[in-house]
Design a protein around this motif. Structure first.
Motif, mmCIF file in Angstrom:
data_model
loop_
_atom_site.group_PDB
_atom_site.id
_atom_site.type_symbol
_atom_site.label_atom_id
_atom_site.label_comp_id
_atom_site.label_asym_id
_atom_site.label_seq_id
_atom_site.Cartn_x
_atom_site.Cartn_y
_atom_site.Cartn_z
ATOM 1 N N TYR A 32 0.755 -1.229 0.164
ATOM 2 C CA TYR A 32 0.037 -0.083 -0.055
ATOM 3 C C TYR A 32 0.993 1.218 0.008
ATOM 4 O O TYR A 32 1.385 1.611 0.983
ATOM 5 C CB TYR A 32 -1.066 0.082 1.127
ATOM 6 C CG TYR A 32 -1.969 -1.070 1.054
ATOM 7 C CD1 TYR A 32 -3.166 -0.998 0.517
ATOM 8 C CD2 TYR A 32 -1.575 -2.427 1.728
ATOM 9 C CE1 TYR A 32 -3.971 -2.235 0.327
ATOM 10 C CE2 TYR A 32 -2.603 -3.356 1.561
ATOM 11 C CZ TYR A 32 -3.997 -3.347 0.966
ATOM 12 O OH TYR A 32 -4.530 -4.382 0.927
ATOM 13 N N ARG A 33 0.901 1.751 -1.264
ATOM 14 C CA ARG A 33 1.987 3.085 -1.455
ATOM 15 C C ARG A 33 0.818 3.885 -2.319
ATOM 16 O O ARG A 33 0.538 3.269 -3.456
ATOM 17 C CB ARG A 33 3.217 2.595 -2.014
ATOM 18 C CG ARG A 33 4.004 3.746 -2.240
ATOM 19 C CD ARG A 33 5.063 4.071 -1.250
ATOM 20 N NE ARG A 33 5.767 5.401 -1.452
ATOM 21 C CZ ARG A 33 6.086 6.233 -0.697
ATOM 22 N NH1 ARG A 33 6.348 5.801 0.570
ATOM 23 N NH2 ARG A 33 6.556 7.361 -0.868
ATOM 24 N N TYR A 34 0.758 5.050 -1.926
ATOM 25 C CA TYR A 34 -0.356 5.911 -2.624
ATOM 26 C C TYR A 34 0.448 6.936 -3.474
ATOM 27 O O TYR A 34 -0.203 7.392 -4.325
ATOM 28 C CB TYR A 34 -1.236 6.869 -1.668
ATOM 29 C CG TYR A 34 -1.927 5.617 -0.686
ATOM 30 C CD1 TYR A 34 -2.559 4.376 -1.292
ATOM 31 C CD2 TYR A 34 -1.560 5.625 0.659
ATOM 32 C CE1 TYR A 34 -3.020 3.477 -0.587
ATOM 33 C CE2 TYR A 34 -2.280 4.337 1.452
ATOM 34 C CZ TYR A 34 -3.021 3.486 0.892
ATOM 35 O OH TYR A 34 -3.556 2.814 1.731
ATOM 36 N N THR A 35 1.676 7.372 -3.035
ATOM 37 C CA THR A 35 2.361 8.260 -4.042
ATOM 38 C C THR A 35 3.733 7.752 -4.463
ATOM 39 O O THR A 35 4.492 7.352 -3.553
ATOM 40 C CB THR A 35 2.576 9.811 -2.992
ATOM 41 O OG1 THR A 35 3.133 9.298 -1.959
ATOM 42 C CG2 THR A 35 1.184 10.460 -3.038
ATOM 43 N N GLY A 36 4.020 7.498 -5.697
ATOM 44 C CA GLY A 36 4.862 6.931 -6.272
ATOM 45 C C GLY A 36 4.726 5.325 -5.988
ATOM 46 O O GLY A 36 4.088 4.984 -5.424
ATOM 47 N N ALA A 37 5.877 4.769 -6.552
ATOM 48 C CA ALA A 37 5.851 3.096 -6.225
ATOM 49 C C ALA A 37 6.407 2.820 -5.098
ATOM 50 O O ALA A 37 6.920 3.560 -4.213
ATOM 51 C CB ALA A 37 6.875 2.630 -7.609
ATOM 52 N N PRO A 38 6.156 1.730 -4.730
ATOM 53 C CA PRO A 38 6.719 1.053 -3.268
ATOM 54 C C PRO A 38 7.949 1.333 -3.195
ATOM 55 O O PRO A 38 8.877 1.376 -4.275
ATOM 56 C CB PRO A 38 6.356 -0.334 -3.216
ATOM 57 C CG PRO A 38 5.059 -0.592 -4.315
ATOM 58 C CD PRO A 38 5.414 0.630 -5.201
ATOM 59 N N LEU A 39 8.610 1.457 -2.160
ATOM 60 C CA LEU A 39 10.092 1.910 -1.911
ATOM 61 C C LEU A 39 11.019 0.245 -1.922
ATOM 62 O O LEU A 39 9.958 -0.659 -1.486
ATOM 63 C CB LEU A 39 10.541 2.295 -0.763
ATOM 64 C CG LEU A 39 10.132 3.944 -0.250
ATOM 65 C CD1 LEU A 39 10.217 4.311 1.055
ATOM 66 C CD2 LEU A 39 11.123 4.577 -1.082
ATOM 67 N N ALA A 40 12.017 0.430 -2.514
ATOM 68 C CA ALA A 40 12.764 -0.966 -2.519
ATOM 69 C C ALA A 40 12.869 -1.301 -1.064
ATOM 70 O O ALA A 40 13.212 -0.374 -0.038
ATOM 71 C CB ALA A 40 13.907 -0.749 -3.069
ATOM 72 N N PRO A 41 12.706 -2.590 -0.607
ATOM 73 C CA PRO A 41 12.725 -3.014 0.988
ATOM 74 C C PRO A 41 14.400 -3.161 1.079
ATOM 75 O O PRO A 41 15.129 -3.140 0.136
ATOM 76 C CB PRO A 41 12.213 -4.190 0.841
ATOM 77 C CG PRO A 41 11.522 -4.762 -0.649
ATOM 78 C CD PRO A 41 12.054 -3.378 -1.469
ATOM 79 N N LEU A 42 14.468 -3.150 2.297
ATOM 80 C CA LEU A 42 16.109 -3.507 2.686
ATOM 81 C C LEU A 42 16.440 -4.722 2.214
ATOM 82 O O LEU A 42 17.826 -4.722 1.817
ATOM 83 C CB LEU A 42 16.083 -3.536 4.371
ATOM 84 C CG LEU A 42 15.734 -2.318 4.923
ATOM 85 C CD1 LEU A 42 15.619 -2.770 6.538
ATOM 86 C CD2 LEU A 42 16.977 -1.622 5.100
ATOM 87 N N ALA A 43 15.712 -5.640 1.958
ATOM 88 C CA ALA A 43 16.241 -6.980 1.392
ATOM 89 C C ALA A 43 16.692 -6.796 -0.128
ATOM 90 O O ALA A 43 17.471 -7.489 -0.473
ATOM 91 C CB ALA A 43 15.071 -8.160 1.467
ATOM 92 N N ALA A 44 16.119 -5.768 -0.612
ATOM 93 C CA ALA A 44 16.589 -5.663 -2.176
ATOM 94 C C ALA A 44 17.747 -4.895 -2.266
ATOM 95 O O ALA A 44 18.578 -4.819 -3.018
ATOM 96 C CB ALA A 44 15.479 -4.611 -2.862
ATOM 97 N N LEU A 45 17.975 -4.241 -1.009
ATOM 98 C CA LEU A 45 19.505 -3.325 -1.036
ATOM 99 C C LEU A 45 20.525 -4.085 -0.282
ATOM 100 O O LEU A 45 21.811 -3.850 -0.466
ATOM 101 C CB LEU A 45 19.182 -2.138 -0.228
ATOM 102 C CG LEU A 45 18.184 -1.160 -0.545
ATOM 103 C CD1 LEU A 45 17.800 -0.025 0.377
ATOM 104 C CD2 LEU A 45 18.450 -0.553 -2.019
ATOM 105 N N ASP A 46 20.295 -5.251 0.547
ATOM 106 C CA ASP A 46 21.084 -6.038 1.033
ATOM 107 C C ASP A 46 22.051 -6.730 0.339
ATOM 108 O O ASP A 46 21.651 -7.467 -0.724
ATOM 109 C CB ASP A 46 20.184 -7.160 1.771
ATOM 110 C CG ASP A 46 21.168 -7.926 2.635
ATOM 111 O OD1 ASP A 46 22.291 -7.879 3.105
ATOM 112 O OD2 ASP A 46 20.770 -9.142 2.952
ATOM 113 N N ARG A 47 23.448 -6.507 0.527
ATOM 114 C CA ARG A 47 24.197 -7.345 -0.531
ATOM 115 C C ARG A 47 25.306 -8.247 0.326
ATOM 116 O O ARG A 47 26.095 -8.696 -0.165
ATOM 117 C CB ARG A 47 25.105 -6.296 -1.285
ATOM 118 C CG ARG A 47 24.349 -5.271 -1.982
ATOM 119 C CD ARG A 47 24.741 -4.238 -2.679
ATOM 120 N NE ARG A 47 25.902 -4.900 -3.646
ATOM 121 C CZ ARG A 47 26.769 -3.904 -4.068
ATOM 122 N NH1 ARG A 47 26.701 -2.861 -3.729
ATOM 123 N NH2 ARG A 47 27.932 -4.571 -5.075
#
Lengths: 517, 517
Positions: B330-345
């Motif tokens: 549920y994100r009403y302005t812009g696309a959902p933010l990338a989760p931490l799991a997507a930034l985690d390397r």
């Protein structure tokens, strides 16, 4: 035969009052059982002949015979050839009911933390509930939980009922009906103890089929028997506590207790069940995990004397008994035995039930029957673990029971399991080198045949596997550190219910060929 | 406007190669994000205008605009009025990928056993996972887990989506279809990690909608988000370990960690999310539990800078991050933010997802996305706890996703939640005595309005309850020992999605009357 006027003086039926609107044989059974348990009917008392007691009570002889049959099956009475029926010699009779201790302790323990007992480290499983720490991993490669066999059911898979007979069409209709008009309120967060209607249905079922005097409030719905056992482990065991488990026994239960930090004590099983005198020697046991209806995997039915001895242990030590009645519905001679929970008068027994052996394992629906004082703690812990079970599975099972499908299905399953058992027994090859004789199979969904050595056991299993037949080795059910000689460890554990009769016959033919018998 | 020949020298798109058979804007977004994260695109770098970049890459301007929008929403780039688009100033840039530590420890701990920390004792819940011991019961009466509100959904229940819009007819049909022709193999014991097809569907969904580069093998199905959190607690925490949780925050998560023996550290939440500098001061934290998409209950969206700071903390300390993305759809302005799991390397993030906020809570279906090295341990522990989830719920959800119903339903739910949010915002009474102004509600299913004092908060809630309106007090989301002044503790937490617009309008009218505004 004597008539009513010659009733033995040692037994007076005068105090027995029966309500004619309800099942007379069950009432009589309960009245007699109560008198044995509270000592009013002493060991060795001669009971009147069934015809005489029927006349004295003004009920049909059939009702008396059924009550006697049940008492006989449970070991409360015994027949002496040519000499009538007597109250059995019981090693222990329960002491008068005591109040549950409600003393409040701090709950603190000063012992070592370790969920890492020696026993547990030997198990082929992750050695601790806390395996991942600071980026390091502990023995993940070497140790793993044995995965249950996959693929379509085939002969002789253990732990699987005749679920090809499940009325899937009925289940599909009930599911569709639930989802077409769901009660929106049910779709929010629910009671962690489970669906109220299902809890009521289960309590009623256990009262009528198991003689358990439980109420809906004592039932906590679980995700199969495994969650029931696991909750018991988490809530009853402090790290370092001793837990007695049957050896050989159900390894997944041992894992659940070990994860909770238990030191596992494997206790031998003899022809009466778990060896209570050996257990009494283990000073520090807090919990005993047992399968009295049909010991897993040996198939031993725990005798009444042993049941009472176990209950006396729990009362004496303030210990807990976890009674896993995983296949108690399947009894082929006589009615099912009364579970420990029905004999428990001190609130020491936690009863684990499951729908997995009547419906099918992947339903993941089971229940605990708890002493009333424990219900809140178990519900709360379940809420923290998973909140509650999926809504429709519970609601549909409640409707399935309410509409009578469940009772019909149990009868169908029992008949099917009996027929499949008979097919296996009739077709089993005689004189297999190194294999003992077939046991008497009075209950359950599997049987165990002794084998001379573990190497012979493994050979037979490998040969069976080569022709697509699944057999478990009894040797895999022992705790790793068991000091049991090789020749007592070995056996073939075979489920007989998983596939229909023709598949059993075909599997037996393949076995004969590959085993050369 | 400049054309392709005037591209800023500071940015060279030459290395960006796009596969024309796939989504171009997503590929561009990922290429640019990668360059920001690995430092090839330094903070302050000016990006070309969308038209220029489109020309340089030979793609449509629309694709570039969508990629920029997503990067902007996630905080990777920022606009300067009249001056174009720049790579944002990030507090921390991730270090180059390191190998996961695979050092083997003994797993033994010599610390105190106690799952009974001071923090935990203050919580209104059973104070230990081991509450029942030797027949004594510990504080069962006084302490209990707050039960979620029951009864049909009504305004403004928190944590409940617009599930009146769920396509129950479709769900009923899929259920009936599953049960009419079940695959018998599926009805035996299954993989504790869950249904293979569902795991694949979830991984595909997360890749396309969340930018997570995960595979089906990293997914472990759970009984809702709560089991995901609880498994993290059981497997990551040794008794006595510090665990950082947001304060105010999701209390049921705190309970799960406390049951595992954690010492809970409540960490403040500011307008960027959890205060990482405060967290760094807590030397012994092993785990941080966060809700970055939409902090529960304050509604703060964690900024990209803070996300990177948190990831840097985990890498530096070899700590774990449990990311609960409970309402990230549920994100009403812009696309959902990338989760931490997507930034985690570095494999430090355990992602908790749920179907409860898209379908309905009683479905009890969620999942974990785990670093590959942790999957086996989690599956094994789940097998010991519950074996696996009920078969049909998983299979039906997989079919629901495969047939496109899930994606359609998410869009429907997002539109409904937005409309219900707007109804609440538009009708909310202004100038309620002691109540602050409405927040900007960019995400989620609830909002929080500040109140001057806890006593005023309680008064408003009681008045609302008297006219059948549910409002939660922000004061109930704090850890009991929080040293927070009264005026920062208080607020009204309101879910706006649980009931349709007319019910919201009616509830607002009743509130106006009872509050006298």
């Amino acid at each position: 035969m004597s008539d009513a006027s010659t009733l033995s003086l040692s037994f007076n039926p005068a105090g027995i009052e029966l309500d004619r609107r309800q099942g007379l044989s069950r009432q009589l059974y309960q009245a007699l059982r109560l008198r044995v348990l509270d000592g009013r009917l002493a060991s060795g008392t001669r009971l009147p002949a069934s015809r005489d007691l029927a006349a004295a009570l003004g009920i049909s002889r059939n009702s008396v015979v059924r009550a006697y049959d049940q008492l006989y099956a449970e070991g409360f009475i015994e027949g002496r050839v040519g000499d009538g029926t007597y109250v059995a010699q019981l090693a222990q009779v329960l002491t008068p009911e005591k109040k549950l201790s409600t003393k409040v302790s701090t709950g603190f323990s000063t012992g070592l933390p370790t969920a890492l007992s020696t026993n547990w480290l030997d198990l082929p499983v992750v050695p601790s509930s806390k395996v991942i720490h600071s980026g390091t991993f502990t023995r993940l490669e070497k140790n793993h939980l044995p995965t249950p066999p996959s693929g379509p059911p085939r002969a002789f898979r253990v732990g699987v009922p005749a679920f090809d007979l499940f009325p899937f069409e009925v289940w599909a209709k009930l599911n569709a009906a639930f989802w077409r008009k769901p009660d929106l309120q049910q779709l929010c967060y629910g009671d962690p103890a489970g669906d109220a209607r299902l809890r009521g249905m289960i309590a009623a079922y256990l009262r009528s089929s198991r003689g358990m005097q439980c109420t809906a409030e004592q039932i906590v719905i679980t995700s199969g028997a495994q969650q029931g056992i696991s909750l018991c482990a988490q809530l009853l065991v402090e790290p370092g506590d001793g837990v007695a488990i049957e050896n050989p026994g159900y390894r997944a239960a041992g894992h659940a207790f070990a994860v909770a930090g238990a030191r596992l004590h494997g206790v031998a099983v003899d022809s009466d069940g778990i060896d209570c005198s050996a257990m009494a020697g283990l000073g520090d046991c807090r919990v005993a995990y047992v399968t009295p209806s049909h010991q897993y995997p040996t198939g031993v039915v725990m005798s009444l004397a042993r049941r009472l001895e176990l209950l006396a242990w729990a009362e004496r030590t303030q210990g807990w008994i976890v009674e896993d009645d995983y296949d108690g519905e399947y009894r082929y001679t006589g009615a099912p035995l009364a579970p420990l929970a029905a004999l428990d008068r001190q609130g020491r027994v936690l009863y684990v039930g499951t729908f997995g052996k009547v419906a099918f394992p992947a339903l993941r629906l089971g229940y605990l029957v708890l002493p009333p004082a424990l219900v809140q703690a178990f519900s709360q812990r379940r809420a923290v673990d998973v909140r509650h079970s999926e809504v429709s599975t519970q609601a549909v099972m409640a409707e399935f029971m309410a509409a009578g499908h469940f009772q019909r299905h149990i009868r169908r399953m029992r008949r099917a399991a009996l027929s499949r058992r008979n097919t296996l027994l009739a077709g089993w090859p005689m004189n297999i080198d190194g294999v003992g004789s077939l046991p008497n199979v009075a209950a359950g969904l599997h049987l165990t045949v002794p084998v001379d050595t573990v190497s012979r056991e493994q050979e037979l299993i490998a040969e069976a596997a080569s022709v697509g037949v699944e057999i478990n080795g009894l040797s895999s059910y022992w705790l790793p550190d068991s000091t049991i000689s090789d020749d007592r460890r070995a056996g073939l554990v075979m489920g007989f219910a998983a596939v229909p009769e023709p598949a059993i016959t075909a599997a037996l033919a393949r076995l004969r060929k590959v085993w050369g018998v």
